[in-house]
Motif scaffolding. Structure first.
Motif, PDB file in Angstrom:
ATOM      1  N   GLN C 103       0.812  -1.204   0.000  1.00 11.49           N
ATOM      2  CA  GLN C 103       0.000   0.000   0.000  1.00 11.49           C
ATOM      3  C   GLN C 103       0.845   1.254   0.000  1.00 11.49           C
ATOM      4  N   GLN C 130      -3.565  -7.032  -3.064  1.00 18.56           N
ATOM      5  CA  GLN C 130      -4.748  -6.217  -2.829  1.00 18.56           C
ATOM      6  C   GLN C 130      -5.827  -7.021  -2.127  1.00 18.56           C
ATOM      7  N   GLU C 151      -2.597  -1.899 -18.333  1.00 19.74           N
ATOM      8  CA  GLU C 151      -1.918  -0.632 -18.010  1.00 19.74           C
ATOM      9  C   GLU C 151      -0.416  -0.700 -18.224  1.00 19.74           C
ATOM     10  N   MET C 182       2.556  -1.836  -8.510  1.00 21.09           N
ATOM     11  CA  MET C 182       1.780  -0.603  -8.530  1.00 21.09           C
ATOM     12  C   MET C 182       0.298  -0.846  -8.288  1.00 21.09           C
ATOM     13  N   LYS C 185      -1.331   1.252  -5.754  1.00 23.48           N
ATOM     14  CA  LYS C 185      -0.988   2.676  -5.871  1.00 23.48           C
ATOM     15  C   LYS C 185      -0.141   3.137  -4.697  1.00 23.48           C
ATOM     16  N   LYS C 187       2.846   4.803  -2.416  1.00 25.76           N
ATOM     17  CA  LYS C 187       3.468   6.134  -2.493  1.00 25.76           C
ATOM     18  C   LYS C 187       4.918   6.026  -2.915  1.00 25.76           C
ATOM     19  N   ARG C 213       3.721   4.815 -15.500  1.00 24.68           N
ATOM     20  CA  ARG C 213       2.920   4.461 -14.333  1.00 24.68           C
ATOM     21  C   ARG C 213       3.240   5.389 -13.161  1.00 24.68           C
ATOM     22  N   GLN C 214       4.500   5.794 -13.080  1.00 21.67           N
ATOM     23  CA  GLN C 214       4.841   6.722 -12.000  1.00 21.67           C
ATOM     24  C   GLN C 214       4.099   8.030 -12.178  1.00 21.67           C
ATOM     25  N   GLU C 216       1.368   8.524 -13.675  1.00 17.81           N
ATOM     26  CA  GLU C 216      -0.065   8.363 -13.439  1.00 17.81           C
ATOM     27  C   GLU C 216      -0.405   8.289 -11.954  1.00 17.81           C
ATOM     28  N   THR C 217       0.523   7.723 -11.150  1.00 19.18           N
ATOM     29  CA  THR C 217       0.198   7.569  -9.731  1.00 19.18           C
ATOM     30  C   THR C 217       0.865   8.613  -8.855  1.00 19.18           C
ATOM     31  N   ALA C 219       3.835   8.489  -7.690  1.00 20.91           N
ATOM     32  CA  ALA C 219       4.649   7.854  -6.670  1.00 20.91           C
ATOM     33  C   ALA C 219       6.081   8.369  -6.700  1.00 20.91           C
TER      34      ALA C 219
END
Ligand SMILES: Nc1ncnc2c1ncn2[C@@H]1O[C@H](COP(=O)(O)OP(=O)(O)OP(=O)(O)O)[C@@H](O)[C@H]1O
Ligand SMILES: Nc1ncnc2c1ncn2[C@@H]1O[C@H](COP(=O)(O)OP(=O)(O)OP(=O)(O)O)[C@@H](O)[C@H]1O
Ligand SMILES: [Mg+2]
Ligand SMILES: [Mg+2]
Ligand code: NI
Lengths: 293, 315, 697, 482
Positions: C103, C130, C151, C182, C185, C187, C213-214, C216-217, C219
């Motif tokens: 997480q 998850q 994705e 990821m 999602k 941090k 992906r980074q 988009e999130t 992180a």
């Protein structure tokens, strides 16, 4: 030769650092020495005193006496001789036959591998004890027969271990290297691969020694081992079992010695595996992180 | 899949042939024959000759072998020299006993072995690992016949809870009696095998524990129970199946010593008796049956393995 | 979960760090003394930022990363504080740590071959975390897995989700791992050498996915690598580790432009560069320290040019302190000017080819391995490992063979050496064909030609002492005494820079670089004219790699050796070669003189390869365009028809699908290429804004 | 005594391989008296009593006997027994290939007649002593004529029980014969035999109440169980353990060497170790019940190494020659292994070191049958009957002796047996004395002790034991006491 001795010394030292293994070595050493020098001890395994049959342990007969009034401890000590000779001979036979089979099968592959491994499969498919009994039926009951029978049942393990080792090593670059500067197959097999296979073979020698002692005892227990009156642990258990009510120590005491011997070999075998694995003697497992290989 | 099975069988057939011919030849090299056993020590020369002729033992060895082989290929393993009963019937009567013992011993071995392996693999080199490893060494190192004797001494002689000798009682006929009579031999064999299994499973668990995917699983935040139960166990159990299969295969003929200690009527002892009586057809029959079962179990294990392990295709 | 306090404002400028590590120390307690592996590490990572940790093998990068998520084994003792989004990892209980993983922090590990569980379907593994956190209903898991795979650009995600890892290629697996890391999602993403095991083209794909992906999130990313090229391409900030400590940290541009720690600068000078032709590398002397036997004082002092035996360096471990406005360095003399490195002399252009008889001539060589199946082990097909290779090597020349993994480089080299039987084609050595020679004749021919293996760890017989290893070829050929016996061995050891005091030692007692020297000495024992070097430096750390490359160059000069050099590292190849041949799927697609090939490649495969290779120069990365090849190398057992490259080629036409291009000289360049549309790269061929780490910023 | 019916669970040590009562051996001992009846029976004291034969009449000249059969006897098949069946039985017995153990006993029979359905008259080659005639009648088990050819596999006779079921190597079940001619017998509903291979397992089964009775177990177990409250029944039909010597081989060709063995047997030790003391020491091949038994010999030939050594020295053989032989030992028999070791130990005391040649069952029997040994232990039977019956045992055979071969190397022994066979009245004792003297002097068999065979150990609730002269198991009078 000197290097070899060095390696031996190194492994022995490492072995003696582990309390379990050290105890086992000491125990086996004691048993072996007793077996070798039994003739100089005040022990006679054959001297009968039927009047004193089935005496419980006492000052003169520390382990008591058997149904013929023979001293059980004397028979245990001389039985060690039987067990150790059988084990040593059997392991020697198994290694002498199994290792070359494994080498050839693994190195050349193809039909040689197929034929040799089928042969090994046969040995493996029949339970070792049945096979050994059949062999003894052929050879007649004697120490030599027991030794050969036990040895033959040990061949597959050596062949397979050696073959696995060869298969693993054959792909290794240092073997290819020898080929690249023109070494022959024989050179490669015996000068390159074999010296690098010593550790698993050595471990197998120790492991098989315990298996051989156990198998010899089992054969004697089934009544096809070394013929009486030659003392043998398995035979003592076999007879002792008949006197469980009158003289339980007759079966229990030799059983303890037998078990300790097997456990000692087993402990040493395991310790040796760990020591040799740790040391990467074959270079196995030495791969740097982040290497591209 | 079928091709795979066929190929395995094609590979193993020669094993059977070599083994049966080898053993046949070996036994004929041996002094002593079945006739003496059959007639007893006061038999006369005439009687011996007559019986030898009746049994066909005066024909050349190879002829006898091929006769047997032809019969065997049509599913007839001949008659026992000693009891004159069909070999298949004799074996068929022993097989259920053998299988019952094999299954019982395997259950004992699994019940004892798996928890020991898991606990000691999860806490490597801790005191509990040491104790449990010591236990599995002991299980392996104590000869089965001695262990059997000790168990008899304890449970039969001292406590008088269980019979020291085992007869075969089919489980579905009388479960209580069946369990009572199979308990000690199954315990003896099972303890020994639990040692092998525990050691093997511990080793593969420990090496799986070091595997990268375990770290991955933990990095996802999976609870440890799931990491061990799902990820590690699945991988460690794959090779374990092979070992369990091999053990079971080995029980079929290899439990001779235990059978002898407890007077258990298994195949192994049938064969030993046959060897000492020189009951040639029965010996051959036992070997063939033991080999066939060995091969069948191996094959089943391989197929099962290939079925469970997604990486293997039957090719 | 409480993550509301963090607000992302933009690149690198953030109110609060996601991760804050202070005074981290890690010891390993094994059977002996505790071994200090990480010795006081401080750093912060902010949202939306990429922190690269670089350093040689064993410097403690992975241990630091594992400490952050509490994944270290029980034998590790951790001190210091690790604040991850407000939680202190060092004191957290197991359950907190578990909830944190997946997480707050996601992990991507190095080797995609082993990070996934081989017996569970990929889709399940992706969503498992998850599910365990209760953030996903079991019923929704399959759909979520498909979504996550989509994705990360996995084609046919519905079908793939139910497949097992072995059915994925290396690049796909690594992308699946990214999807997994990821999924929650997190941090913070920690990627431990995520591309080290991958080819450059695949590395480019993976880095691109990671970057997208980074973005988009939002992180934060910690990327661990030892490849300075990758650092220059992706990092915002860099931390250089050495001997368990961070010795320098700062923004990527500053670190590359003006390194303050002598180790950083030495590292930068020791790497061969794809964008320049330096004559000689500047290796760092000695070998990296082992944590069990650290030098006193500054751990770098024994190898340091700046310290140079100053007593303070030997006694006092310098603290990491600000040096200049943006950088921090752990060096007593960080402000001192560097001793000027030897002027980077530009290497003279390779000598023109003599035109005489080549030493080695490979002519249309083919090596096909049979694939057997069924009960009778019938041959049902062939792996076309080498499928028509034509190449020659002149005396004293270095010819390199580059290409991605599995393209047939090793097979070619081994076939030339006679270790694999050629299926067809010819190999001539000094004009004489050596294909199909008798054993004896082959032995003689081999004397002139020797092989150096990739993996120094496995190419030396572990039971022989070093002198016996080197003497083995002599003994086998019965030339030991003739060639001078012990004296010859000593001479060879000198030649490769090994001390004679090392006689009697076994292979395991040497470091990787020393082992590779032994391998070279052994290859030289028979006085060959040609060395075949199969990725001789691929397994070595950069500082050691430079030492070995220099050695090879010196030996070549001294002994007039010819090299057939097999590699996948384009920078190394540029550094060492006279001529370069690029292989793809068993064939040579382009071959030219070094500079011509690097400066004006004409084959689209060479062009994409070069554009995918990371350049250790952060300055240029904004300007650079990159061709990210789609897909993976096809299976050599079923090569595509026509030009084998056409499924991945941006110039492919109908013709490429059906007609095999001939290997022809390209007009105006010393180049030969096998392409229907050979020609320089046109600007419109480079995809618009590449989906690159740089572009998304 | 009031006995209840029930099923008797019996443990036995050998699988019952053969239903032919003429093949009279340990492996079918448990069955013979239960499946079959013979013409006459002996009481435990050796008194003849009628069985299938209502009566019998020995001719004055002892050259024939006339037997009158019962007319109310039916076979298991339901057919009534007649003299034709006895005829078929006699034919089988007189056939050298099929007569098996009966054949030797039948040797005295010249021919026979069956004048009517209930009369059989046997004619002898010469005058035969009464006792020997009675032994023959006792030995003759009447088979059903139709079943004779297949008798090995399918029982065909008349007896208190019928075969119900057999699982080879495991069990045999008998059920009561409802049409049995003896009134009120059998008491039991059935008998269930379980086959064991090891004595210890069998004993344990009795102790754990899985069995009611064990048959032919070891003496040692019997002694222990007797002390634990079980019933031990020892019949008159003992065997005698004999150290058999092949006098045609090695040092044993020397008479003085052989005779030393009379003194070399530590009979007390052998009896104690091998048979837990159940039995008596004996230097002659007779059970105590035998008319030829002579306890004085036990004193004369007691264990005495000095006397043995004297005789050995007198043999004139070199030390190497004295040790140049082996003791053939049946490795499958615990008692044989133990007592062979005792002899070996005694020999070692006086400097003769010989090895045991231990062989497993088939190999041992083959060697035994071929006479292929120097010396070996083996029990002999029929030692409680007419003394010349000892000659049915291979080592004591006067013709066709498989060990000593033909012509018999000890004619004085052949003559002594002949003398016993033809002695009547006062001559009888003299003939016995002569035979005993010849036996110890020729020394081809050195008896050591008598021992129990067919020993019965039963749970305390089993009663109604009938002792059989051959120690066969007689189940027809057995029952449960509660
Ligand atoms: N579990 C462990 N037990 C003992 N020592 C360890 C353990 N893990 C790592 N080490 C040691 O810690 C040191 C640092 O290891 P680490 O894996 O962090 O290096 P790295 O910088 O990641 O190197 P690489 O580039 O090779 O991955 C090494 O010397 C290694 O041997
Ligand atoms: N003995 C073999 N049998 C079957 N296929 C083989 C064999 N050796 C190599 N191959 C296959 O041939 C192809 C070329 O392999 P090769 O080792 O030459 O590649 P490479 O270019 O050296 O790759 P890398 O960079 O990974 O070392 C690969 O697909 C490989 O799987
Ligand atoms: Mg690392
Ligand atoms: Mg390669
Ligand atoms: Ni690299």
């Amino acid at each position: 030769m000197k290097k070899w001795l060095q390696a031996l010394r190194r492994n022995l030292v490492a072995l003696m650092r582990r309390p379990g293994a050290a105890l086992s070595v000491i125990f086996l050493l004691a048993i072996t020495l007793a077996a070798i020098f039994a003739d100089f001890l005040p022990l006679d395994p054959l001297r009968q005193r039927v009047a004193n049959a089935l005496m419980p342990p006492n000052g003169t007969n520390w382990f008591g006496t058997d149904e013929l009034g023979r001293d059980i401890i004397a028979r245990v000590v001389y039985g060690a001789r039987t067990s150790l000779i059988t084990a040593a001979g059997a392991v020697a036979i198994a290694a002498a036959v199994g290792v070359p089979i494994g080498l050839v099968a693994g190195f050349f592959g193809g039909w040689r591998d197929a034929v040799l491994m089928r042969f090994i499969d046969v040995l493996l498919a029949l339970p070792g004890i049945l096979f050994a009994m059949a062999m003894i039926a052929v050879l007649g009951r004697s120490q030599l027969a027991a030794l050969i029978a036990v040895g033959v049942t040990g061949i597959p393990s050596f062949a397979r271990i050696t073959r696995a080792q060869v298969l693993a090593l054959r792909k290794r670059d240092f073997v290819t290297a020898v080929e690249s500067f023109g070494g022959s197959s024989g050179y490669n097999m015996f000068r390159t691969i074999l010296p690098n296979s010593w550790s698993p073979i050595l471990v197998q020698v120790v492991v098989l020694s315990s298996v051989a002692i156990l198998l010899e005892a089992a054969l004697a227990f089934l009544g096809v081992g070394v013929p009486p009156p030659t003392p043998s642990w398995g035979e003592m258990l076999r007879t002792g079992k008949n006197y469980l009510y009158e003289a339980p120590y007759y079966a229990i005491l030799p059983g303890i010695v037998l078990t300790l011997t097997i456990l000692s070999f087993d402990t040493i075998g395991r310790a040796l595996t760990e020591i040799l694995e740790d040391r990467h003697d074959t270079g196995a497992g030495l791969k740097p992180e982040g290497s591209k290989a | 899949m079928i091709g795979y099975v066929l190929r395995r069988i094609a590979q193993l057939l020669p094993v059977l042939l070599i083994a049966s011919l080898g053993i046949w030849g070996m036994l004929y090299a041996v002094p002593g024959g079945p006739v003496g056993m059959l007639l007893g020590e006061n038999a006369t020369a005439e009687q011996i000759a007559a019986v030898t002729r009746d049994l066909g033992l005066d024909r050349p060895v190879l002829v006898q072998y091929f006769d047997w082989l032809v019969g065997a290929l049509t599913g007839d393993l001949g008659n026992s020299v000693y009891s004159q009963e069909p070999v298949l019937k004799l074996i068929g009567e022993r097989l259920p006993a053998t299988l019952q013992l094999a299954v019982a011993a395997t259950i004992v071995a699994l019940v004892l072995g798996i928890p020991v392996a898991i606990i000691s693999a999860l806490y490597p080199n801790s005191w509990i690992d040491r104790i449990l490893s010591g236990w599995s060494a002991l299980a392996l190192g104590v000869p089965t016949f001695w262990l059997g004797i000790l168990l008899i001494l304890l449970f039969a002689v001292q406590l008088r809870w269980l019979p020291s000798a085992s007869t075969y009682v089919a489980f579905w006929d009388n479960p209580v009696q069946a369990l009572r009579s199979v308990a000690l031999p199954a315990l003896t064999l099972g303890i020994y095998v639990s040692g092998i299994l525990a050691r093997f499973l511990r080793a593969s668990l420990v090496s799986e524990l070091r595997a990268d995917y375990v770290r991955t699983a933990r990095s996802k935040g999976l609870p440890e129970r799931q990491v061990v139960g799902t990820h590690i166990m699945r991988n460690a159990l794959l090779p374990f199946i092979t070992i369990v299969g091999l053990m079971m295969a080995n029980f079929i003929g290899g439990a001779v010593v235990t059978e002898a200690v407890f007077n258990y009527p298994g195949i192994g002892r049938l064969m030993i008796g046959a060897i000492s009586n020189r009951d040639y057809p029965l010996i051959q029959g036992c070997i063939v049956v033991i080999l066939v079962i060995y091969i069948a179990i191996n094959l089943a294990v391989d197929v099962l393995y290939a079925y469970i392990d997604p990486r293997i295709e039957y090719s | 979960m409480d993550a509301g306090t963090v607000t992302t404002v933009g690149n690198g400028s953030v109110s609060e760090p996601v991760l804050s590590v202070r005074g981290l120390e890690v010891d390993f307690v094994g059977s002996g003394h505790p071994v200090p592996v990480v010795r006081g590490v401080d750093f912060d990572v902010y949202p939306n930022e990429v922190l690269c940790i670089v350093g040689e093998s064993g410097s403690g990068k992975s241990v630091t990363a594992l400490a952050v998520s509490g994944l270290l084994p029980e034998t590790a003792r951790i001190r210091g504080s690790i604040g991850l989004n407000g939680t202190d990892v060092t004191s957290a209980d197991d359950e907190t740590l578990r909830m944190m993983r997946g997480q707050e922090v996601g992990f991507i590990f190095q080797d995609p071959a082993t990070t996934l569980n081989p017996v569970l379907p990929v889709g399940r593994q992706i969503t498992e975390g998850q599910l365990a956190h209760g953030r996903l209903k079991p019923a929704d898991a399959p759909a979520r897995a498909v979504e996550l795979l989509r994705e990360v650009d996995i084609a046919d995600p519905e079908g793939r989700a139910n497949q097992y890892p072995h059915e994925f290629s290396g690049g796909m697996r690594q992308r699946a791992v990214i999807a997994m890391a990821m999924a929650g999602k997190p941090k913070l993403i920690i990627a431990d050498e995520p591309t080290t095991a991958l080819d450059v083209t695949v590395q480019a794909q993976v880095l691109a996915v990671l970057a997208r992906r980074q973005a988009e999130t939002g992180a934060a990313v910690i990327l661990i690598t030892h490849d300075l090229g990758v650092v220059a391409e992706v990092a915002d900030r860099v931390a250089v580790m050495y001997g368990g400590r961070i010795v320098e940290t700062g923004p990527v541009g500053d670190i590359f432009k003006s390194p303050k720690h002598p180790y950083t600068s030495a590292l930068l000078q020791s790497i061969p560069r794809i964008d320049a032709t330096e004559a000689r590398l500047e290796p760092i002397p000695g070998t990296p320290p082992t944590p069990a036997a650290l030098p006193t004082g500054c751990t770098f002092h024994p190898r340091c040019m700046l310290g140079n035996g100053r007593p303070r360096c030997q006694s006092e471990d310098p603290a990491l302190r600000p040096v200049g406005p943006t950088q921090m360095a752990a060096c007593h003399y960080a402000e001192e000017p560097r001793p000027t490195p030897q002027a980077a002399t530009v290497r003279s252009a390779p000598a023109p080819r003599t035109g005489g008889e080549p030493l080695l001539a490979i002519d249309d060589l083919k090596v096909h391995f049979p694939i057997r199946k069924g009960i009778l082990r019938r041959v049902v097909g062939h792996v076309r490992a080498v499928d028509g290779v034509t190449l020659s090597v002149d005396p004293g020349e270095t010819v390199s063979l580059v290409g991605e993994s599995g393209c047939g480089k090793t097979t070619t080299a081994r076939t030339v050496m006679g270790l694999i039987k050629a299926t067809s084609g010819d190999v001539r050595f000094e004009g004489r064909s050596i294909v199909g020679l008798s054993r004896g004749a082959m032995r003689k021919a081999r004397r002139q030609m020797q092989y150096v293996f990739q993996d120094p760890f496995s190419s030396l017989n572990p039971v022989l002492a070093v002198e016996d290893i080197i003497a083995e070829p002599l003994r086998i050929h019965g030339l030991y005494d003739e060639m001078g016996g012990d004296k010859r061995i000593a001479e060879l050891m000198d030649m490769v820079g090994l001390s004679r005091t090392m006689f009697g030692r076994f292979a395991r007692e040497f470091s990787g670089g020393q082992k590779q020297r032994i391998g070279i000495a052994r290859a030289l024992a028979l006085q060959p004219k040609l060395l075949i070097l199969d990725e001789p430096v691929a397994a070595l750390d950069v500082s050691i790699q430079a030492q070995v490359l220099n050695l090879l160059q010196d030996l070549q000069k001294e002994l007039n050796l010819a090299y057939l050099f097999v590699a996948h590292n384009l920078s190394v190849v540029r550094h060492i070669s006279d001529r370069v041949a690029v292989m793809y799927l068993g064939r040579i697609v382009e071959e030219s003189e070094r500079d011509a090939l690097y400066d004006s490649p004409v084959h689209p495969y060479t062009q994409s390869l070069l554009s995918a290779a990371p350049v250790p120069n952060p300055e240029g990365r904004r300007a650079r365009r990159r061709i990210v090849l789609e897909g993976e190398i096809p299976n050599p057992a079923k090569p595509p028809p026509g030009c084998t490259f056409h499924p991945r080629c941006f110039r492919a036409t109908e013709r490429c699908r059906s007609e095999v291009p001939a290997f022809l000289p390209y007009p105006g360049l010393p180049t030969r290429a096998a392409c229907h549309h050979a020609g320089p790269l046109r600007p419109e061929e480079v995809p618009g804004p590449a989906r690159d780490l740089e572009m998304v910023r | 005594q009031d006995l209840q019916t029930g099923t008797l669970r019996v443990g036995t040590l050998n699988d019952i391989a053969n239903y032919d009562p003429q093949q009279f051996s340990t492996i079918n001992f448990p069955l013979i008296k239960n499946l079959y009846d013979s013409l006459i029976e002996y009481t435990e004291n050796g008194e003849p009593v009628p069985s299938l034969a209502e009566s019998w009449e020995i001719a004055e000249d002892n050259r024939s006997v006339t037997v009158t059969l019962r007319d109310d006897v039916t076979f298991h098949s339901g057919k009534t027994m007649t003299s034709a069946d006895v005829d078929a039985t006699l034919q089988k017995g007189a056939n050298p290939e099929r007569g098996k153990n009966v054949f030797a006993t039948m040797a005295v029979v010249e021919n026979w007649e069956t004048p009517d359905a209930t009369t059989v008259k046997l004619n002898f080659k010469q005058a035969v002593p009464d006792k020997q005639i009675l032994d023959l009648l006792q030995f003759l088990i009447v088979l059903e004529a139709e079943g004779v050819d297949n008798i090995e596999a399918v029982p065909a006779g008349t007896g208190p029980f019928k075969l119900a079921n057999r699982v080879v190597g495991q069990s045999i079940t008998l059920e009561a014969n409802e049409n049995y001619w003896r009134e009120g017998e059998p008491i039991l509903e059935g008998v269930e035999f379980t086959v064991f291979t090891e004595d210890a397992s069998m004993t344990a089964a009795l102790e754990s109440d899985a069995l009611d009775l064990i048959y032919n177990g070891s003496s040692r177990a019997a002694v222990r169980l007797r002390d634990a409250g079980y019933t031990v029944v020892a019949g008159p039909g003992k065997l005698v353990q004999v150290f058999r010597i092949n006098t045609t081989r090695g040092p044993f060709q020397n008479e003085s060497f052989r005779q030393a063995f009379n003194y070399l047997m530590d009979r007390d030790a052998i009896l104690r170790v091998g048979y837990a003391g159940l039995g008596e020491v004996t230097a002659l091949p007779w059970a105590p019940a035998s008319p030829a038994a002579d306890p004085a010999y036990n004193e004369t030939y007691a264990y005495n190494l000095d006397k043995a050594k004297e005789l050995l020295d007198a043999s004139g053989l070199s030390d190497a020659e004295k040790s140049d032989w082996t003791i053939l030992t049946n490795g499958g028999q615990e008692d044989a292994v133990a007592i062979s070791q005792i002899v070996q130990g005694s020999l070692a005391e006086i400097g003769i070191n010989v090895e045991l040649d231990v062989r497993q069952s088939a190999e041992f029997t083959t060697a035994l049958l071929a006479g292929d040994f120097f010396a070996t232990f083996g029990g002999v039977g029929n030692v409680q009957k007419f003394p010349s019956r000892v000659a049915t045992n291979s080592i004591y055979r006067t013709v066709n002796n498989p060990v000593l071969k033909d012509p018999h190397p000890h004619p004085e022994y052949v003559a002594a047996i002949e003398q016993v066979n033809s002695a009547f009245g006062e001559d009888v004792q003299a003939a016995y004395d002569n035979l005993n003297k010849v036996l110890v002097e020729s020394a081809f068999g050195i008896p050591t002790n008598s021992y129990e065979t067919g020993l019965i150990v039963a749970a305390p609730d089993v009663g109604g034991f009938t002792l059989d002269i051959d120690n066969l198991l007689v189940a027809r009078t057995l029952g449960f006491t509660n």
